[in-house]
Design a protein around this motif. Structure first.
Motif, PDB file in Angstrom:
ATOM      1  N   GLN A 188      -6.293   8.234  -0.321  1.00 27.01           N
ATOM      2  CA  GLN A 188      -7.711   8.301  -0.666  1.00 27.01           C
ATOM      3  C   GLN A 188      -8.001   7.545  -1.962  1.00 27.01           C
ATOM      4  O   GLN A 188      -9.094   7.012  -2.132  1.00 27.01           O
ATOM      5  CB  GLN A 188      -8.168   9.751  -0.791  1.00 27.01           C
ATOM      6  CG  GLN A 188      -8.204  10.465   0.543  1.00 27.01           C
ATOM      7  CD  GLN A 188      -8.439  11.964   0.394  1.00 27.01           C
ATOM      8  OE1 GLN A 188      -8.431  12.518  -0.698  1.00 27.01           O
ATOM      9  NE2 GLN A 188      -8.634  12.632   1.529  1.00 27.01           N
ATOM     10  N   SER A 189      -7.035   7.500  -2.855  1.00 26.04           N
ATOM     11  CA  SER A 189      -7.287   6.832  -4.134  1.00 26.04           C
ATOM     12  C   SER A 189      -6.963   5.339  -4.095  1.00 26.04           C
ATOM     13  O   SER A 189      -7.253   4.621  -5.040  1.00 26.04           O
ATOM     14  CB  SER A 189      -6.509   7.513  -5.260  1.00 26.04           C
ATOM     15  OG  SER A 189      -5.122   7.417  -5.035  1.00 26.04           O
ATOM     16  N   ILE A 190      -6.378   4.862  -2.990  1.00 30.61           N
ATOM     17  CA  ILE A 190      -6.060   3.439  -2.901  1.00 30.61           C
ATOM     18  C   ILE A 190      -7.349   2.615  -2.942  1.00 30.61           C
ATOM     19  O   ILE A 190      -7.478   1.700  -3.743  1.00 30.61           O
ATOM     20  CB  ILE A 190      -5.235   3.094  -1.629  1.00 30.61           C
ATOM     21  CG1 ILE A 190      -3.808   3.598  -1.795  1.00 30.61           C
ATOM     22  CG2 ILE A 190      -5.237   1.595  -1.370  1.00 30.61           C
ATOM     23  CD1 ILE A 190      -2.934   3.361  -0.584  1.00 30.61           C
ATOM     24  N   GLY A 191      -8.295   2.952  -2.054  1.00 35.48           N
ATOM     25  CA  GLY A 191      -9.572   2.239  -2.040  1.00 35.48           C
ATOM     26  C   GLY A 191      -9.388   0.740  -2.116  1.00 35.48           C
ATOM     27  O   GLY A 191      -8.664   0.138  -1.346  1.00 35.48           O
ATOM     28  N   ASP A 192     -10.006   0.165  -3.102  1.00 34.64           N
ATOM     29  CA  ASP A 192      -9.924  -1.288  -3.297  1.00 34.64           C
ATOM     30  C   ASP A 192      -8.952  -1.644  -4.401  1.00 34.64           C
ATOM     31  O   ASP A 192      -9.029  -2.738  -4.979  1.00 34.64           O
ATOM     32  CB  ASP A 192     -11.323  -1.833  -3.656  1.00 34.64           C
ATOM     33  CG  ASP A 192     -12.306  -1.631  -2.522  1.00 34.64           C
ATOM     34  OD1 ASP A 192     -11.894  -1.775  -1.355  1.00 34.64           O
ATOM     35  OD2 ASP A 192     -13.473  -1.331  -2.813  1.00 34.64           O
ATOM     36  N   GLN A 193      -8.040  -0.763  -4.717  1.00 34.49           N
ATOM     37  CA  GLN A 193      -7.124  -0.983  -5.843  1.00 34.49           C
ATOM     38  C   GLN A 193      -6.105  -2.083  -5.573  1.00 34.49           C
ATOM     39  O   GLN A 193      -5.549  -2.621  -6.488  1.00 34.49           O
ATOM     40  CB  GLN A 193      -6.382   0.321  -6.179  1.00 34.49           C
ATOM     41  CG  GLN A 193      -7.287   1.444  -6.571  1.00 34.49           C
ATOM     42  CD  GLN A 193      -8.071   1.163  -7.838  1.00 34.49           C
ATOM     43  OE1 GLN A 193      -7.551   0.608  -8.795  1.00 34.49           O
ATOM     44  NE2 GLN A 193      -9.341   1.517  -7.840  1.00 34.49           N
TER      45      GLN A 193
ATOM     46  N   PRO B 199      -1.354   5.573  -8.024  1.00 28.38           N
ATOM     47  CA  PRO B 199      -2.582   5.613  -8.826  1.00 28.38           C
ATOM     48  C   PRO B 199      -2.306   5.684 -10.323  1.00 28.38           C
ATOM     49  O   PRO B 199      -3.133   5.283 -11.128  1.00 28.38           O
ATOM     50  CB  PRO B 199      -3.299   6.872  -8.336  1.00 28.38           C
ATOM     51  CG  PRO B 199      -2.295   7.665  -7.583  1.00 28.38           C
ATOM     52  CD  PRO B 199      -1.211   6.743  -7.160  1.00 28.38           C
TER      53      PRO B 199
ATOM     54  N   GLN C  65       0.827  -1.211   0.000  1.00 32.06           N
ATOM     55  CA  GLN C  65       0.000   0.000   0.000  1.00 32.06           C
ATOM     56  C   GLN C  65       0.859   1.258   0.000  1.00 32.06           C
ATOM     57  O   GLN C  65       0.546   2.224  -0.689  1.00 32.06           O
ATOM     58  CB  GLN C  65      -0.941   0.003   1.212  1.00 32.06           C
ATOM     59  CG  GLN C  65      -1.998  -1.084   1.142  1.00 32.06           C
ATOM     60  CD  GLN C  65      -2.756  -1.208   2.440  1.00 32.06           C
ATOM     61  OE1 GLN C  65      -2.153  -1.358   3.508  1.00 32.06           O
ATOM     62  NE2 GLN C  65      -4.085  -1.157   2.355  1.00 32.06           N
TER      63      GLN C  65
ATOM     64  N   LYS D 275      -1.720  11.875   1.430  1.00 34.42           N
ATOM     65  CA  LYS D 275      -3.129  11.637   1.785  1.00 34.42           C
ATOM     66  C   LYS D 275      -3.980  11.471   0.530  1.00 34.42           C
ATOM     67  O   LYS D 275      -4.898  10.658   0.510  1.00 34.42           O
ATOM     68  CB  LYS D 275      -3.674  12.782   2.643  1.00 34.42           C
ATOM     69  CG  LYS D 275      -3.295  12.688   4.087  1.00 34.42           C
ATOM     70  CD  LYS D 275      -4.014  13.616   5.041  1.00 34.42           C
ATOM     71  CE  LYS D 275      -4.766  14.759   4.470  1.00 34.42           C
ATOM     72  NZ  LYS D 275      -5.289  15.715   5.443  1.00 34.42           N
ATOM     73  N   GLU D 276      -3.680  12.235  -0.524  1.00 38.34           N
ATOM     74  CA  GLU D 276      -4.418  12.093  -1.783  1.00 38.34           C
ATOM     75  C   GLU D 276      -4.222  10.693  -2.360  1.00 38.34           C
ATOM     76  O   GLU D 276      -5.166  10.079  -2.872  1.00 38.34           O
ATOM     77  CB  GLU D 276      -3.952  13.145  -2.794  1.00 38.34           C
ATOM     78  CG  GLU D 276      -4.358  14.560  -2.436  1.00 38.34           C
ATOM     79  CD  GLU D 276      -3.701  15.606  -3.329  1.00 38.34           C
ATOM     80  OE1 GLU D 276      -3.143  15.243  -4.396  1.00 38.34           O
ATOM     81  OE2 GLU D 276      -3.731  16.795  -2.957  1.00 38.34           O
TER      82      GLU D 276
ATOM     83  N   TRP E 267       2.028   1.727  -3.536  1.00 36.74           N
ATOM     84  CA  TRP E 267       1.019   1.793  -4.599  1.00 36.74           C
ATOM     85  C   TRP E 267       0.952   3.191  -5.196  1.00 36.74           C
ATOM     86  O   TRP E 267       1.034   4.198  -4.493  1.00 36.74           O
ATOM     87  CB  TRP E 267      -0.349   1.392  -4.048  1.00 36.74           C
ATOM     88  CG  TRP E 267      -1.414   1.389  -5.093  1.00 36.74           C
ATOM     89  CD1 TRP E 267      -1.666   0.396  -5.997  1.00 36.74           C
ATOM     90  CD2 TRP E 267      -2.341   2.441  -5.368  1.00 36.74           C
ATOM     91  NE1 TRP E 267      -2.701   0.778  -6.814  1.00 36.74           N
ATOM     92  CE2 TRP E 267      -3.136   2.022  -6.457  1.00 36.74           C
ATOM     93  CE3 TRP E 267      -2.564   3.691  -4.814  1.00 36.74           C
ATOM     94  CZ2 TRP E 267      -4.147   2.816  -6.987  1.00 36.74           C
ATOM     95  CZ3 TRP E 267      -3.569   4.483  -5.337  1.00 36.74           C
ATOM     96  CH2 TRP E 267      -4.345   4.042  -6.421  1.00 36.74           C
TER      97      TRP E 267
END
Length: 181
Positions: free
Chosen positions: A175-180, A31, A26, A171-172, A29
């Motif tokens: 927030q975009s990690i989600g279920d990725q 985006p 994570q 932090k941005e 990771w």
């Protein structure tokens, strides 16, 4: 004069609290290929701050030879204010870093938050050791460009604001990690 140590402690705590429970996958990771991962943001802060340490220590020891342009204090004030605006945490404007401050392009090894915490302690020590020369108006040059001169006091403000900026950027990403993953 800002209370840099308190601000550094606060930002360190925010990084640890917000990202400390994330797995290495994570933290690494991204985006998209153009966006840095959380781990890359953290590594970038370590790399950029550390690059200033030799210059700052040389100023304290009295062995630092500023470039000719440093004789013109108004230029140092101009560059200091310009850079401080560029690294504000609000991230209205994106900026590109110098190649020497780019983070690792692959995965950052586990333990980056621990290394960051250790780095933050070193940063506070460097600042504490040079508070007097900063208050006396010392001027340094950027490790990336000798002719980019800064007031040491303002350089500390810039470092703290820059850390806050990359916390917001991280932090941005979170927030975009989600279920990725």
């Amino acid at each position: 004069m800002s209370n840099w140590s308190e601000q550094i402690d606060e930002i360190t705590e925010k990084f640890i609290h917000t990202f400390g429970s994330l797995a290495p996958e994570q933290l690494n990771w991204k985006p998209d290929p153009k966006t840095w991962s959380i781990a890359q943001n953290i590594e970038h802060l370590i790399v950029i701050n550390t690059s200033y340490f030799p210059v700052i220590r040389a100023v304290k020891e009295g062995s630092y030879e500023p470039p000719f342009i440093a004789k013109f204090g108004f230029i140092a004030t101009f560059f200091s204010n310009m850079l401080h605006r560029a690294v504000k945490p609000n991230r209205k404007w994106k900026s590109k870093t110098m190649p020497m401050w780019e983070p690792t392009q692959g995965n950052i090894p586990p333990g980056i938050l621990g290394r960051f915490q250790d780095h933050q302690t070193e940063l506070k020590n460097v600042i504490e050791d040079t508070k007097t020369v900063a208050q006396e108006g010392a001027i340094i040059s950027s490790p990336a460009n000798k002719n980019l001169v800064l007031r040491l006091e303002k350089a500390f403000d810039i470092m703290v604001s820059h850390e806050k900026r990359h916390f917001e950027q991280s932090k941005e990403v979170l927030q975009s990690i989600g279920d990725q993953i």
